[in-house]
Design an enzyme around this catalytic site. Structure first.
Site, PDB file in Angstrom:
ATOM      1  N   ASN A  38      -0.119  -6.549   7.207  1.00  0.00           N
ATOM      2  CA  ASN A  38      -1.488  -6.566   7.715  1.00  0.00           C
ATOM      3  C   ASN A  38      -2.313  -7.484   6.808  1.00  0.00           C
ATOM      4  OD1 ASN A  38      -4.089  -6.032   8.544  1.00  0.00           O
ATOM      5  ND2 ASN A  38      -4.120  -3.914   7.824  1.00  0.00           N
ATOM      6  N   TRP A  39      -2.588  -8.681   7.323  1.00  0.00           N
ATOM      7  CA  TRP A  39      -3.271  -9.674   6.479  1.00  0.00           C
ATOM      8  C   TRP A  39      -4.771  -9.420   6.374  1.00  0.00           C
ATOM      9  CZ3 TRP A  39      -0.787 -14.899   8.544  1.00  0.00           C
ATOM     10  CH2 TRP A  39       0.563 -14.900   8.216  1.00  0.00           C
ATOM     11  N   LYS A  40      -5.286  -8.533   7.202  1.00  0.00           N
ATOM     12  CA  LYS A  40      -6.733  -8.234   7.185  1.00  0.00           C
ATOM     13  C   LYS A  40      -7.537  -9.542   7.322  1.00  0.00           C
ATOM     14  CE  LYS A  40      -5.633  -4.164   4.561  1.00  0.00           C
ATOM     15  NZ  LYS A  40      -6.023  -3.145   3.613  1.00  0.00           N
ATOM     16  N   GLU A  70      -1.564   6.325   6.215  1.00  0.00           N
ATOM     17  CA  GLU A  70      -2.185   5.504   5.171  1.00  0.00           C
ATOM     18  C   GLU A  70      -3.283   6.305   4.477  1.00  0.00           C
ATOM     19  OE1 GLU A  70      -1.568   1.076   5.905  1.00  0.00           O
ATOM     20  OE2 GLU A  70      -3.354   1.603   6.996  1.00  0.00           O
ATOM     21  N   GLU A 130     -10.208   1.009   7.534  1.00  0.00           N
ATOM     22  CA  GLU A 130     -11.352   0.089   7.365  1.00  0.00           C
ATOM     23  C   GLU A 130     -12.174   0.037   8.649  1.00  0.00           C
ATOM     24  OE1 GLU A 130      -8.912  -3.136   5.979  1.00  0.00           O
ATOM     25  OE2 GLU A 130      -8.561  -1.995   4.147  1.00  0.00           O
ATOM     26  N   GLY A 136      -5.387  -0.575  -0.932  1.00  0.00           N
ATOM     27  CA  GLY A 136      -6.001  -1.636  -1.735  1.00  0.00           C
ATOM     28  C   GLY A 136      -6.422  -1.182  -3.126  1.00  0.00           C
ATOM     29  N   HIS A 165      -7.273   1.711  11.897  1.00  0.00           N
ATOM     30  CA  HIS A 165      -7.157   1.452  10.456  1.00  0.00           C
ATOM     31  C   HIS A 165      -8.372   2.055   9.753  1.00  0.00           C
ATOM     32  CE1 HIS A 165      -6.957  -0.542   6.619  1.00  0.00           C
ATOM     33  NE2 HIS A 165      -5.677  -0.742   6.867  1.00  0.00           N
ATOM     34  N   GLY A 174      -0.479  -4.285   3.119  1.00  0.00           N
ATOM     35  CA  GLY A 174      -1.684  -5.106   3.064  1.00  0.00           C
ATOM     36  C   GLY A 174      -1.535  -6.196   2.014  1.00  0.00           C
ATOM     37  N   GLY A 175      -2.107  -5.959   0.833  1.00  0.00           N
ATOM     38  CA  GLY A 175      -2.148  -6.961  -0.230  1.00  0.00           C
ATOM     39  C   GLY A 175      -0.815  -7.669  -0.475  1.00  0.00           C
ATOM     40  N   SER A 202      -0.937   0.370  -0.824  1.00  0.00           N
ATOM     41  CA  SER A 202      -0.488  -0.212  -2.095  1.00  0.00           C
ATOM     42  C   SER A 202       1.031  -0.221  -2.272  1.00  0.00           C
ATOM     43  CB  SER A 202      -1.146   0.505  -3.274  1.00  0.00           C
ATOM     44  OG  SER A 202      -2.549   0.320  -3.229  1.00  0.00           O
TER      45      SER A 202
END
Ligand code: PGA
Length: 251
Positions: A9-11, A167, A97, A173, A95, A234-235, A213
């Site tokens: 997930n590149w956001k 999640e 966010e 993150g 998600h 993600g990251g 993470s």
């Protein structure tokens, strides 16, 4: 056999050139990965180019969101039909966010789910508790509520078209990951809930992935848990070496 999935997930990261070159690197380095299915989730403007690039490969392209309505006056939204017209039919819904920053509540998320089911889309449904809930031992009831308010309103589901992403919000993150025991406990809880709500066969065939993470160093211990079927990354998915290492950690 449950599907094993690792999704990046590149956001809101990577412009066009960065997105294309990251996809190239993932394609180059993922040849021969057969232990899991790979998904990449670039931003909306680059979905079409990403899809075209990934078409000849095994890599699938996933949208980060979709509208809860079919069409109309919704400035900034993207519909299922729009995604279908560029051959995208997998989306992330709920998600944390989106839930926290954009105030998407369970009612909106249920509408998105219903629309996606109607359009025969594959859904990555994210659920997870925040730190306060975890610290007050309410994590299981939060997850149960999130399921009851969304996907459990459906009469039936196709476990091949649904992926649950657990999640924990406190792990996204932050560099703090759920430990393998915490992840297993929650994944098992979720699987049990699907068994009670739908059936043993649906529950057995449901893919439940972990996000929060995940790093190359931590992936294997989490993925080795019996109810963990992969990860939403993600990251670490912004670096192709890390992403591929994580994908290779699934056995
Ligand atoms: P993270 O993000 O790996 O950077 O914690 C995971 C996610 O938000 O899906």
């Amino acid at each position: 056999m449950r599907r094993k999935i690792v999704a990046g997930n590149w956001k809101m990261n990577n412009d066009l050139n960065q997105s294309m070159s990251l996809i190239d690197s993932v394609i180059e380095n993922s040849a021969g990965i057969t232990n899991c299915e790979l998904y990449l989730s670039p931003s909306f403007p680059f979905l079409r180019d990403s899809k075209i690039k990934c078409e000849p490969t095994n890599i699938k392209v996933l949208a980060q969101n979709v509208s809860h309505l079919e069409k109309g006056a919704l400035t900034g939204d993207v519909s299922c039909d729009m995604l279908k017209s560029i051959n995208i039919n997998s989306v992330i819904i709920g998600h944390s966010e989106r839930r926290t920053i954009f105030k998407e509540n369970d009612d909106i998320l249920l509408k998105k789910i219903e629309l996606c089911v109607k359009n025969n889309f594959e859904i990555f449904l994210c659920i997870g508790e925040d730190l306060e809930s975890r610290n007050s031992n309410k994590e299981f009831s939060v997850i149960e509520d999130q399921l009851n308010n969304t996907i459990f309103n459906l009469n039936d589901i196709n476990p091949k078209k649904l992926i649950i992403a657990y999640e924990p919000v406190w792990a996204i993150g932050t560099g703090l990951s759920a430990n393998p025991t915490q992840a297993q406990e929650m994944h098992n809880f979720i699987r049990e809930k699907f068994k009670v709500k739908f059936s043993e066969s649906i529950s057995d065939n449901l893919t439940i992935i972990y996000g929060g993470s995940v790093k190359p160093e931590t992936a294997k211990d989490i993925f080795d848990q019996p109810d963990v079927d992969g990860g939403l990354i993600g990251g670490a998915s912004l670096n192709h070496n890390d992403f591929i290492k994580i994908a290779k950690s699934i056995t």
